[in-house]
Design an enzyme around this catalytic site. Structure first.
Site, PDB file in Angstrom:
ATOM      1  N   HIS A  10     -12.333   0.795  -4.241  1.00 17.64           N
ATOM      2  CA  HIS A  10     -11.487   0.040  -5.170  1.00 17.64           C
ATOM      3  C   HIS A  10     -12.211  -1.231  -5.594  1.00 17.64           C
ATOM      4  CE1 HIS A  10      -7.517   2.110  -4.364  1.00 17.64           C
ATOM      5  NE2 HIS A  10      -8.230   2.533  -3.333  1.00 17.64           N
ATOM      6  N   ASP A  63      -2.471  -1.553  -3.887  1.00 21.76           N
ATOM      7  CA  ASP A  63      -2.774  -0.173  -4.225  1.00 21.76           C
ATOM      8  C   ASP A  63      -1.447   0.574  -4.252  1.00 21.76           C
ATOM      9  OD1 ASP A  63      -3.583   2.419  -4.421  1.00 21.76           O
ATOM     10  OD2 ASP A  63      -4.825   2.423  -2.602  1.00 21.76           O
ATOM     11  N   TYR A  65       0.861  -1.181   0.000  1.00 24.53           N
ATOM     12  CA  TYR A  65       0.000   0.000   0.000  1.00 24.53           C
ATOM     13  C   TYR A  65       0.898   1.231   0.000  1.00 24.53           C
ATOM     14  CZ  TYR A  65      -3.475   3.414   1.628  1.00 24.53           C
ATOM     15  OH  TYR A  65      -4.288   4.523   1.760  1.00 24.53           O
TER      16      TYR A  65
END
Length: 279
Positions: free
Chosen positions: A270, A156, A116
Protein backbone atom coordinates in the site's frame (compact mmCIF):
# COMPACT_ATOMS: atom_id res chain seq x y z
CA UNK A 1 -1.91 20.54 18.90
CA UNK A 2 -1.57 24.10 17.65
CA UNK A 3 -4.01 25.26 14.98
CA UNK A 4 -1.68 27.89 13.53
CA UNK A 5 -0.70 25.68 10.59
CA UNK A 6 -2.40 22.79 8.76
CA UNK A 7 -2.37 19.47 10.56
CA UNK A 8 -0.81 16.74 8.45
CA UNK A 9 -2.62 13.42 8.85
CA UNK A 10 -1.45 10.26 7.10
CA UNK A 11 -2.72 6.70 6.85
CA UNK A 12 -1.06 3.55 5.56
CA UNK A 13 -1.42 -0.21 5.70
CA UNK A 14 2.16 -1.14 6.58
CA UNK A 15 1.79 -4.89 5.89
CA UNK A 16 3.82 -5.61 9.02
CA UNK A 17 5.49 -2.60 10.62
CA UNK A 18 8.77 -4.37 11.41
CA UNK A 19 9.19 -5.45 7.78
CA UNK A 20 8.24 -1.96 6.58
CA UNK A 21 10.91 -0.39 8.76
CA UNK A 22 13.51 -2.77 7.41
CA UNK A 23 12.57 -1.65 3.90
CA UNK A 24 12.61 2.12 4.50
CA UNK A 25 9.43 3.29 6.22
CA UNK A 26 11.45 5.17 8.84
CA UNK A 27 13.13 7.28 6.16
CA UNK A 28 9.76 8.14 4.65
CA UNK A 29 8.30 9.13 8.00
CA UNK A 30 11.34 11.18 9.01
CA UNK A 31 10.96 13.35 5.93
CA UNK A 32 7.18 13.73 5.82
CA UNK A 33 6.43 16.03 8.81
CA UNK A 34 3.33 14.04 9.80
CA UNK A 35 1.38 15.08 12.93
CA UNK A 36 -1.02 12.12 13.17
CA UNK A 37 -0.37 8.71 11.61
CA UNK A 38 -2.92 5.91 11.26
CA UNK A 39 -1.50 2.43 10.72
CA UNK A 40 -3.14 -0.83 9.70
CA UNK A 41 -1.80 -4.39 9.64
CA UNK A 42 0.74 -3.50 12.31
CA UNK A 43 1.31 -7.19 13.14
CA UNK A 44 3.58 -6.42 16.08
CA UNK A 45 3.46 -5.72 19.81
CA UNK A 46 3.00 -2.25 21.23
CA UNK A 47 6.60 -2.36 22.47
CA UNK A 48 7.80 -3.20 18.97
CA UNK A 49 5.81 -0.34 17.51
CA UNK A 50 6.87 2.30 20.01
CA UNK A 51 10.46 1.14 19.74
CA UNK A 52 10.44 1.66 16.00
CA UNK A 53 8.64 5.02 16.03
CA UNK A 54 10.67 6.55 18.84
CA UNK A 55 9.97 8.63 21.93
CA UNK A 56 8.61 11.62 20.01
CA UNK A 57 5.44 9.70 19.15
CA UNK A 58 2.48 8.93 21.42
CA UNK A 59 0.88 5.64 20.38
CA UNK A 60 -2.47 3.96 20.91
CA UNK A 61 -2.59 0.42 19.56
CA UNK A 62 -5.12 -2.36 19.32
CA UNK A 63 -3.59 -5.71 18.42
CA UNK A 64 -5.50 -8.52 16.77
CA UNK A 65 -6.82 -11.44 18.80
CA UNK A 66 -4.71 -13.78 16.67
CA UNK A 67 -1.02 -13.02 17.09
CA UNK A 68 0.69 -11.74 13.95
CA UNK A 69 -2.56 -10.71 12.28
CA UNK A 70 -4.10 -7.31 11.58
CA UNK A 71 -3.50 -4.68 14.28
CA UNK A 72 -4.36 -0.98 14.06
CA UNK A 73 -2.68 2.00 15.69
CA UNK A 74 -2.68 5.79 15.82
CA UNK A 75 0.57 7.63 16.48
CA UNK A 76 0.68 11.36 17.11
CA UNK A 77 3.08 14.09 18.12
CA UNK A 78 0.71 15.03 20.96
CA UNK A 79 -1.02 12.67 23.35
CA UNK A 80 -4.65 11.76 22.61
CA UNK A 81 -7.15 12.98 25.18
CA UNK A 82 -8.99 9.67 25.00
CA UNK A 83 -9.11 6.59 22.80
CA UNK A 84 -11.71 3.89 22.20
CA UNK A 85 -11.72 0.49 20.56
CA UNK A 86 -15.34 -0.65 21.00
CA UNK A 87 -17.03 -1.20 17.65
CA UNK A 88 -19.80 -3.31 16.17
CA UNK A 89 -21.86 -6.07 17.80
CA UNK A 90 -20.60 -7.63 21.02
CA UNK A 91 -20.30 -11.08 19.48
CA UNK A 92 -18.12 -9.90 16.58
CA UNK A 93 -14.34 -9.82 17.00
CA UNK A 94 -13.04 -6.47 15.71
CA UNK A 95 -9.78 -6.59 17.68
CA UNK A 96 -6.98 -5.18 15.61
CA UNK A 97 -9.34 -3.56 13.12
CA UNK A 98 -10.74 -0.37 14.70
CA UNK A 99 -9.34 2.27 17.03
CA UNK A 100 -10.49 5.85 17.67
CA UNK A 101 -8.70 8.76 19.31
CA UNK A 102 -9.61 12.37 20.15
CA UNK A 103 -7.06 15.15 19.79
CA UNK A 104 -7.27 18.77 20.84
CA UNK A 105 -6.38 21.01 17.89
CA UNK A 106 -6.60 24.61 18.98
CA UNK A 107 -10.07 24.95 20.44
CA UNK A 108 -11.46 21.99 18.51
CA UNK A 109 -11.60 18.24 19.08
CA UNK A 110 -10.55 16.16 16.10
CA UNK A 111 -11.61 12.51 16.22
CA UNK A 112 -9.56 10.13 14.07
CA UNK A 113 -10.04 6.45 13.37
CA UNK A 114 -7.63 3.86 12.03
CA UNK A 115 -9.71 1.12 10.42
CA UNK A 116 -8.85 -2.14 8.70
CA UNK A 117 -11.90 -3.72 7.05
CA UNK A 118 -11.67 -7.50 6.53
CA UNK A 119 -10.65 -8.53 3.03
CA UNK A 120 -13.51 -10.98 2.70
CA UNK A 121 -13.89 -13.88 0.30
CA UNK A 122 -16.90 -14.66 -1.85
CA UNK A 123 -18.92 -17.57 -0.48
CA UNK A 124 -16.88 -17.87 2.73
CA UNK A 125 -17.40 -16.89 6.38
CA UNK A 126 -14.78 -14.18 5.80
CA UNK A 127 -17.28 -12.35 3.60
CA UNK A 128 -19.89 -12.57 6.36
CA UNK A 129 -17.36 -11.00 8.71
CA UNK A 130 -16.75 -8.23 6.20
CA UNK A 131 -20.45 -7.42 5.95
CA UNK A 132 -20.74 -7.44 9.75
CA UNK A 133 -17.89 -4.94 9.94
CA UNK A 134 -19.43 -2.72 7.27
CA UNK A 135 -22.74 -2.87 9.15
CA UNK A 136 -20.89 -1.64 12.23
CA UNK A 137 -19.28 1.15 10.22
CA UNK A 138 -22.65 2.27 8.88
CA UNK A 139 -23.95 2.44 12.44
CA UNK A 140 -20.87 4.19 13.84
CA UNK A 141 -20.46 6.96 11.26
CA UNK A 142 -23.47 9.04 12.42
CA UNK A 143 -22.33 8.65 16.03
CA UNK A 144 -18.87 9.93 15.17
CA UNK A 145 -20.32 12.91 13.31
CA UNK A 146 -22.46 13.72 16.34
CA UNK A 147 -19.45 13.39 18.63
CA UNK A 148 -17.28 15.80 16.66
CA UNK A 149 -17.79 17.97 13.60
CA UNK A 150 -14.15 17.21 12.79
CA UNK A 151 -14.12 13.43 12.46
CA UNK A 152 -12.02 11.29 10.15
CA UNK A 153 -12.15 7.57 9.35
CA UNK A 154 -8.91 6.46 7.72
CA UNK A 155 -7.43 3.23 6.60
CA UNK A 156 -7.58 0.19 4.40
CA UNK A 157 -11.32 -0.14 3.88
CA UNK A 158 -10.88 -2.95 1.32
CA UNK A 159 -13.63 -1.76 -1.04
CA UNK A 160 -13.29 0.11 -4.30
CA UNK A 161 -16.40 2.26 -4.36
CA UNK A 162 -16.55 3.20 -8.04
CA UNK A 163 -15.22 1.98 -11.37
CA UNK A 164 -12.70 4.82 -11.17
CA UNK A 165 -11.18 3.16 -8.11
CA UNK A 166 -9.96 -0.05 -9.78
CA UNK A 167 -7.92 -0.26 -12.97
CA UNK A 168 -9.32 -3.66 -13.95
CA UNK A 169 -12.81 -3.19 -12.58
CA UNK A 170 -14.51 -5.29 -15.27
CA UNK A 171 -12.50 -8.32 -14.19
CA UNK A 172 -13.37 -7.85 -10.51
CA UNK A 173 -17.13 -7.34 -10.38
CA UNK A 174 -17.56 -10.82 -8.86
CA UNK A 175 -14.61 -10.56 -6.49
CA UNK A 176 -14.43 -9.36 -2.91
CA UNK A 177 -13.47 -5.71 -2.85
CA UNK A 178 -15.71 -4.71 -5.74
CA UNK A 179 -18.93 -6.63 -5.16
CA UNK A 180 -22.13 -4.62 -5.72
CA UNK A 181 -23.21 -5.45 -2.16
CA UNK A 182 -19.97 -3.99 -0.76
CA UNK A 183 -20.10 -0.89 -2.93
CA UNK A 184 -23.68 -0.25 -1.79
CA UNK A 185 -22.36 0.47 1.71
CA UNK A 186 -20.26 3.29 0.29
CA UNK A 187 -23.34 4.57 -1.53
CA UNK A 188 -24.87 4.81 1.95
CA UNK A 189 -21.83 6.64 3.32
CA UNK A 190 -21.16 9.04 0.43
CA UNK A 191 -24.00 8.83 -2.06
CA UNK A 192 -24.20 6.78 -5.23
CA UNK A 193 -22.46 7.54 -8.50
CA UNK A 194 -24.79 9.77 -10.50
CA UNK A 195 -26.47 11.24 -7.41
CA UNK A 196 -26.21 15.04 -7.80
CA UNK A 197 -25.16 15.26 -4.16
CA UNK A 198 -22.64 12.42 -4.34
CA UNK A 199 -19.70 13.23 -2.03
CA UNK A 200 -21.38 16.51 -1.10
CA UNK A 201 -24.10 15.66 1.40
CA UNK A 202 -25.73 12.53 -0.03
CA UNK A 203 -26.03 9.34 1.98
CA UNK A 204 -24.80 9.81 5.53
CA UNK A 205 -23.07 13.00 4.39
CA UNK A 206 -19.47 11.89 4.72
CA UNK A 207 -16.87 12.98 2.17
CA UNK A 208 -14.29 10.89 0.34
CA UNK A 209 -11.45 13.41 0.49
CA UNK A 210 -9.37 11.58 -2.11
CA UNK A 211 -12.13 11.62 -4.73
CA UNK A 212 -12.93 15.27 -4.00
CA UNK A 213 -9.32 16.24 -4.73
CA UNK A 214 -8.71 13.87 -7.65
CA UNK A 215 -11.96 14.53 -9.45
CA UNK A 216 -13.51 12.20 -12.00
CA UNK A 217 -10.31 10.42 -13.03
CA UNK A 218 -9.01 6.87 -12.56
CA UNK A 219 -7.33 6.42 -9.18
CA UNK A 220 -5.06 7.59 -7.79
CA UNK A 221 -4.53 4.01 -6.69
CA UNK A 222 -3.23 3.11 -3.24
CA UNK A 223 -2.66 -0.68 -3.44
CA UNK A 224 -1.01 -2.91 -6.02
CA UNK A 225 -0.66 -6.67 -6.00
CA UNK A 226 2.84 -7.92 -5.29
CA UNK A 227 2.42 -10.37 -8.15
CA UNK A 228 3.33 -9.75 -11.77
CA UNK A 229 3.76 -6.21 -13.10
CA UNK A 230 0.79 -4.62 -11.31
CA UNK A 231 2.87 -1.83 -9.79
CA UNK A 232 4.88 -1.13 -12.94
CA UNK A 233 1.72 -0.87 -15.06
CA UNK A 234 -0.22 0.97 -12.33
CA UNK A 235 -2.86 -1.76 -12.28
CA UNK A 236 -4.00 -0.78 -8.83
CA UNK A 237 -6.94 -0.34 -6.49
CA UNK A 238 -7.92 2.75 -4.50
CA UNK A 239 -9.00 1.12 -1.25
CA UNK A 240 -7.25 3.37 1.31
CA UNK A 241 -9.43 6.30 2.31
CA UNK A 242 -9.79 9.49 4.29
CA UNK A 243 -13.55 9.67 4.96
CA UNK A 244 -14.27 13.00 6.64
CA UNK A 245 -17.20 14.88 8.07
CA UNK A 246 -18.17 17.86 5.88
CA UNK A 247 -16.49 20.46 8.11
CA UNK A 248 -13.23 18.55 8.19
CA UNK A 249 -13.34 17.82 4.46
CA UNK A 250 -13.79 21.54 3.81
CA UNK A 251 -10.59 22.16 5.78
CA UNK A 252 -8.49 19.85 3.58
CA UNK A 253 -5.88 21.82 1.65
CA UNK A 254 -3.90 19.03 -0.04
CA UNK A 255 -4.13 15.32 -0.77
CA UNK A 256 -1.23 13.09 -1.82
CA UNK A 257 -0.72 9.39 -2.41
CA UNK A 258 2.96 8.73 -1.71
CA UNK A 259 3.49 6.16 -4.43
CA UNK A 260 7.04 4.81 -4.47
CA UNK A 261 9.21 5.84 -7.41
CA UNK A 262 9.97 2.23 -8.30
CA UNK A 263 8.90 -1.29 -7.34
CA UNK A 264 12.12 -2.00 -5.42
CA UNK A 265 11.65 1.18 -3.35
CA UNK A 266 8.34 0.06 -1.88
CA UNK A 267 8.14 -0.75 1.81
CA UNK A 268 4.51 -1.92 1.69
CA UNK A 269 2.07 -3.07 -0.96
CA UNK A 270 0.00 0.00 0.00
CA UNK A 271 1.03 3.63 -0.44
CA UNK A 272 0.54 6.22 2.31
CA UNK A 273 -2.32 8.68 1.91
CA UNK A 274 -1.31 12.11 3.27
CA UNK A 275 -3.72 15.03 3.75
CA UNK A 276 -3.24 18.52 5.22
CA UNK A 277 -6.19 19.95 7.17
CA UNK A 278 -6.31 23.66 8.05
CA UNK A 279 -8.36 23.53 11.24
Amino acid sequence: MPAARPIRIASVNVNGVRASYRKGMGDWLAGRDVDILALQEVRASTDDLTGLLGDEWHVVHDAATAKGRAGVAIAARERASIHRVEFGPDDFDTAGRWIEADFAVGDEIVTVVSAYVPTGGVGTPKQDDKYAFLDGLRERLPQLAEHSRYALVMGDLNVGHRTLDIKNWKGNVKNAGFLPEERAYFDDFLGAEGDPDYNAGAGLGWVDVGRRFAGEVPGPYTWWSQRGKAFDTDTGWRIDYHLATPDLAAAATSYTVDRAAAYDERWSDHAPVVVDYAI
